[in-house]
Design an enzyme around this catalytic site. Structure first.
Site, PDB file in Angstrom:
ATOM      1  N   ARG A  72      34.791 -10.471   6.899  1.00  0.00           N
ATOM      2  CA  ARG A  72      35.657 -11.610   6.560  1.00  0.00           C
ATOM      3  C   ARG A  72      37.121 -11.161   6.439  1.00  0.00           C
ATOM      4  O   ARG A  72      38.033 -11.887   6.801  1.00  0.00           O
ATOM      5  CB  ARG A  72      35.157 -12.274   5.274  1.00  0.00           C
ATOM      6  CG  ARG A  72      33.792 -12.945   5.516  1.00  0.00           C
ATOM      7  CD  ARG A  72      33.263 -13.621   4.284  1.00  0.00           C
ATOM      8  NE  ARG A  72      34.241 -14.514   3.711  1.00  0.00           N
ATOM      9  CZ  ARG A  72      34.387 -14.728   2.414  1.00  0.00           C
ATOM     10  NH1 ARG A  72      33.614 -14.101   1.557  1.00  0.00           N
ATOM     11  NH2 ARG A  72      35.291 -15.563   1.974  1.00  0.00           N
ATOM     12  N   GLN A 104      42.503 -21.738  -5.008  1.00  0.00           N
ATOM     13  CA  GLN A 104      41.115 -21.244  -5.083  1.00  0.00           C
ATOM     14  C   GLN A 104      40.850 -20.281  -3.933  1.00  0.00           C
ATOM     15  O   GLN A 104      39.778 -19.705  -3.852  1.00  0.00           O
ATOM     16  CB  GLN A 104      40.141 -22.425  -4.964  1.00  0.00           C
ATOM     17  CG  GLN A 104      40.284 -23.438  -6.068  1.00  0.00           C
ATOM     18  CD  GLN A 104      39.561 -24.729  -5.708  1.00  0.00           C
ATOM     19  OE1 GLN A 104      38.358 -24.863  -5.941  1.00  0.00           O
ATOM     20  NE2 GLN A 104      40.276 -25.675  -5.143  1.00  0.00           N
ATOM     21  N   ASN A 105      41.820 -20.149  -3.043  1.00  0.00           N
ATOM     22  CA  ASN A 105      41.603 -19.322  -1.849  1.00  0.00           C
ATOM     23  C   ASN A 105      41.811 -17.845  -2.165  1.00  0.00           C
ATOM     24  O   ASN A 105      42.653 -17.492  -2.990  1.00  0.00           O
ATOM     25  CB  ASN A 105      42.547 -19.758  -0.729  1.00  0.00           C
ATOM     26  CG  ASN A 105      42.307 -21.200  -0.321  1.00  0.00           C
ATOM     27  OD1 ASN A 105      41.263 -21.762  -0.642  1.00  0.00           O
ATOM     28  ND2 ASN A 105      43.263 -21.801   0.356  1.00  0.00           N
ATOM     29  N   VAL A 106      41.066 -17.025  -1.462  1.00  0.00           N
ATOM     30  CA  VAL A 106      41.173 -15.578  -1.655  1.00  0.00           C
ATOM     31  C   VAL A 106      41.819 -14.931  -0.435  1.00  0.00           C
ATOM     32  O   VAL A 106      41.834 -13.721  -0.289  1.00  0.00           O
ATOM     33  CB  VAL A 106      39.776 -14.945  -1.907  1.00  0.00           C
ATOM     34  CG1 VAL A 106      39.152 -15.485  -3.183  1.00  0.00           C
ATOM     35  CG2 VAL A 106      38.820 -15.182  -0.721  1.00  0.00           C
ATOM     36  N   HIS A 122      40.318 -17.564  -7.921  1.00  0.00           N
ATOM     37  CA  HIS A 122      39.080 -16.924  -7.471  1.00  0.00           C
ATOM     38  C   HIS A 122      39.299 -15.513  -6.935  1.00  0.00           C
ATOM     39  O   HIS A 122      38.468 -14.991  -6.203  1.00  0.00           O
ATOM     40  CB  HIS A 122      38.384 -17.820  -6.424  1.00  0.00           C
ATOM     41  CG  HIS A 122      37.906 -19.126  -6.992  1.00  0.00           C
ATOM     42  ND1 HIS A 122      37.487 -20.189  -6.231  1.00  0.00           N
ATOM     43  CD2 HIS A 122      37.800 -19.547  -8.283  1.00  0.00           C
ATOM     44  CE1 HIS A 122      37.137 -21.205  -7.018  1.00  0.00           C
ATOM     45  NE2 HIS A 122      37.331 -20.838  -8.263  1.00  0.00           N
ATOM     46  N   CYS A 138      37.034   7.587 -12.177  1.00  0.00           N
ATOM     47  CA  CYS A 138      37.114   6.519 -11.164  1.00  0.00           C
ATOM     48  C   CYS A 138      38.568   6.121 -10.901  1.00  0.00           C
ATOM     49  O   CYS A 138      39.213   5.516 -11.759  1.00  0.00           O
ATOM     50  CB  CYS A 138      36.355   5.277 -11.633  1.00  0.00           C
ATOM     51  SG  CYS A 138      34.623   5.561 -11.997  1.00  0.00           S
ATOM     52  N   GLY A 191      43.525 -29.943   0.102  1.00  0.00           N
ATOM     53  CA  GLY A 191      42.499 -29.227   0.863  1.00  0.00           C
ATOM     54  C   GLY A 191      41.367 -28.664   0.039  1.00  0.00           C
ATOM     55  O   GLY A 191      40.853 -27.598   0.348  1.00  0.00           O
ATOM     56  N   PRO A 218      42.071 -34.835   4.709  1.00  0.00           N
ATOM     57  CA  PRO A 218      41.703 -35.807   5.746  1.00  0.00           C
ATOM     58  C   PRO A 218      40.344 -36.467   5.507  1.00  0.00           C
ATOM     59  O   PRO A 218      40.035 -37.486   6.117  1.00  0.00           O
ATOM     60  CB  PRO A 218      41.674 -34.969   7.035  1.00  0.00           C
ATOM     61  CG  PRO A 218      41.538 -33.561   6.595  1.00  0.00           C
ATOM     62  CD  PRO A 218      42.118 -33.463   5.223  1.00  0.00           C
ATOM     63  N   ALA A 235      46.791 -30.990   5.870  1.00  0.00           N
ATOM     64  CA  ALA A 235      47.860 -30.449   5.017  1.00  0.00           C
ATOM     65  C   ALA A 235      49.059 -29.955   5.817  1.00  0.00           C
ATOM     66  O   ALA A 235      50.207 -30.168   5.414  1.00  0.00           O
ATOM     67  CB  ALA A 235      47.295 -29.304   4.176  1.00  0.00           C
TER      68      ALA A 235
HETATM   69  N1  APR Z   1      44.019 -30.270   5.404  1.00  0.00           N
HETATM   70  C1  APR Z   1      43.610 -30.582   4.155  1.00  0.00           C
HETATM   71  N2  APR Z   1      42.320 -30.549   3.774  1.00  0.00           N
HETATM   72  C2  APR Z   1      41.403 -30.195   4.693  1.00  0.00           C
HETATM   73  C3  APR Z   1      41.757 -29.842   6.015  1.00  0.00           C
HETATM   74  C4  APR Z   1      43.135 -29.896   6.363  1.00  0.00           C
HETATM   75  N3  APR Z   1      43.556 -29.590   7.586  1.00  0.00           N
HETATM   76  N4  APR Z   1      40.627 -29.519   6.687  1.00  0.00           N
HETATM   77  C5  APR Z   1      39.616 -29.648   5.819  1.00  0.00           C
HETATM   78  N5  APR Z   1      40.071 -30.064   4.609  1.00  0.00           N
HETATM   79  C6  APR Z   1      39.316 -30.314   3.380  1.00  0.00           C
HETATM   80  C7  APR Z   1      37.884 -30.739   3.586  1.00  0.00           C
HETATM   81  O1  APR Z   1      37.833 -32.143   3.827  1.00  0.00           O
HETATM   82  C8  APR Z   1      37.249 -30.351   2.264  1.00  0.00           C
HETATM   83  O2  APR Z   1      37.372 -31.397   1.307  1.00  0.00           O
HETATM   84  O3  APR Z   1      39.224 -29.104   2.682  1.00  0.00           O
HETATM   85  C9  APR Z   1      38.109 -29.164   1.800  1.00  0.00           C
HETATM   86  C10 APR Z   1      37.396 -27.827   1.820  1.00  0.00           C
HETATM   87  O4  APR Z   1      36.336 -27.849   0.917  1.00  0.00           O
HETATM   88  P1  APR Z   1      35.502 -26.520   0.553  1.00  0.00           P
HETATM   89  O5  APR Z   1      35.144 -25.794   1.820  1.00  0.00           O
HETATM   90  O6  APR Z   1      34.396 -26.913  -0.372  1.00  0.00           O
HETATM   91  O7  APR Z   1      36.580 -25.595  -0.155  1.00  0.00           O
HETATM   92  P2  APR Z   1      37.110 -25.564  -1.653  1.00  0.00           P
HETATM   93  O8  APR Z   1      37.186 -26.923  -2.250  1.00  0.00           O
HETATM   94  O9  APR Z   1      38.340 -24.745  -1.601  1.00  0.00           O
HETATM   95  O10 APR Z   1      35.958 -24.739  -2.363  1.00  0.00           O
HETATM   96  C11 APR Z   1      36.152 -24.304  -3.678  1.00  0.00           C
HETATM   97  O11 APR Z   1      34.074 -23.108  -3.661  1.00  0.00           O
HETATM   98  O12 APR Z   1      33.097 -22.080  -1.848  1.00  0.00           O
HETATM   99  C12 APR Z   1      33.568 -21.860  -3.145  1.00  0.00           C
HETATM  100  O13 APR Z   1      34.769 -20.131  -4.251  1.00  0.00           O
HETATM  101  C13 APR Z   1      34.748 -20.903  -3.072  1.00  0.00           C
HETATM  102  O14 APR Z   1      37.094 -21.210  -3.631  1.00  0.00           O
HETATM  103  C14 APR Z   1      35.950 -21.843  -3.069  1.00  0.00           C
HETATM  104  C15 APR Z   1      35.470 -22.994  -3.928  1.00  0.00           C
END
Ligand code: APR
Length: 244
Positions: A72, A104-106, A122, A138, A191, A218, A235
């Site tokens: 990843r 929440q993004n890494v 996160h 360590c 997002g 969206p 976004a």
């Molecule tokens: N612009 C804005 N939003 C978007 C776009 C875009 N171009 N494309 C997709 N999305 C939205 C989707 O509709 C969805 O609601 O982004 C969201 C992504 O959702 P998840 O994949 O569930 O991500 P997230 O909400 O960040 O998850 C939270 O859960 O998987 C765990 O720890 C992980 O940090 C993560 C947490």
């Protein structure tokens, strides 16, 4: 939820003394970053991410989980910040102190776009830390190579610095995010599906404390009902206009 035009929301941004922004995987979608579920292709399709992104999964299969994170990291190394990340960084540069960016993004893309002081709820996939409480022997720079690298004295393993399922969020980071949620006049929720707590709770806290809440997504999200307005668009398309 009330509705509001993009122009009205832009005016809310301009009027706000303090904007808090909560981002999720969707802001990186237009950078081509797969969410961790979408990244399960080829060899990795046979494993459930939920089974690997846990301490128990790592202890049971350290090599497999480490290699999955390396895979990843390689995917991310090829990605670039998009116009959404850039717009947030430019806003911070133009109006220092007026924005708190919580993610929440890494994936590190906000930081690579130039945002500073990002509250990473996160963790950070590019940082390593020790699995068990580090002893005197360590030191990350002394870890010996392997899958995963380990301390050659005591065998302690390095692990990715992300928050796994069942783990607590970094306390000070969460506390700072909650303070921003309570203090802001406007929260942009960008997002995120809004399904994972405590991150999603920040939008409820902001609303309860009197801030306007705007969702940019969206597709429908679980936070739409908490928002004063929803902008149903990607976004990278919306943020440059909203923050420009
Ligand atoms: N612009 C804005 N939003 C978007 C776009 C875009 N171009 N494309 C997709 N999305 C939205 C989707 O509709 C969805 O609601 O982004 C969201 C992504 O959702 P998840 O994949 O569930 O991500 P997230 O909400 O960040 O998850 C939270 O859960 O998987 C765990 O720890 C992980 O940090 C993560 C947490």
């Amino acid at each position: 939820m009330q509705s509001a035009s993009p122009d009205t929301i832009k005016a809310w941004v301009q009027q706000a003394r303090h904007v808090a922004v909560l981002t999720g995987a969707g802001i990186s979608a237009e950078s081509g970053v797969p969410t961790f579920r979408d990244a399960q292709t080829g060899y990795w399709a046979q494993f459930r991410p939920e089974d690997m992104a846990t301490e128990a999964g790592f202890r049971a299969h350290p090599q497999r989980v480490w290699d999955w994170y390396q895979y990843r990291r390689e995917l991310l190394a090829g990605a670039l910040p998009n116009a959404g990340h850039m717009a947030l960084a430019a806003f911070q540069q133009q109006f220092p102190g007026r924005i708190t960016l919580i993610t929440q993004n890494v994936d590190g893309l906000h930081q690579r776009a130039g945002s500073t002081g990002v509250l990473c709820l996160h963790g950070d996939i590019f940082e390593d830390r020790w699995l068990d409480m580090p002893r005197n022997c360590c030191h990350v720079e002394h870890a010996v190579a392997g899958h995963p690298p380990h301390c050659d004295r005591c065998g302690n393993l390095l692990r990715p610095g992300v928050v796994w399922f069942g783990e607590a969020l970094p306390f000070r980071t969460l506390e700072a995010a909650q303070q921003a949620a309570k203090a802001c006049d406007l929260m942009l929720v960008v997002g995120t599906a809004g399904a994972v707590y405590p991150a999603a709770g920040l939008a409820h806290q902001a609303r309860a404390a009197g801030a306007r809440v705007v969702v940019v997504n969206p597709a429908p999200s679980e936070l739409d009902g908490t928002a004063h307005a929803v902008l149903s668009a990607p976004a990278a398309q919306v943020l440059p206009t909203l923050l420009g």
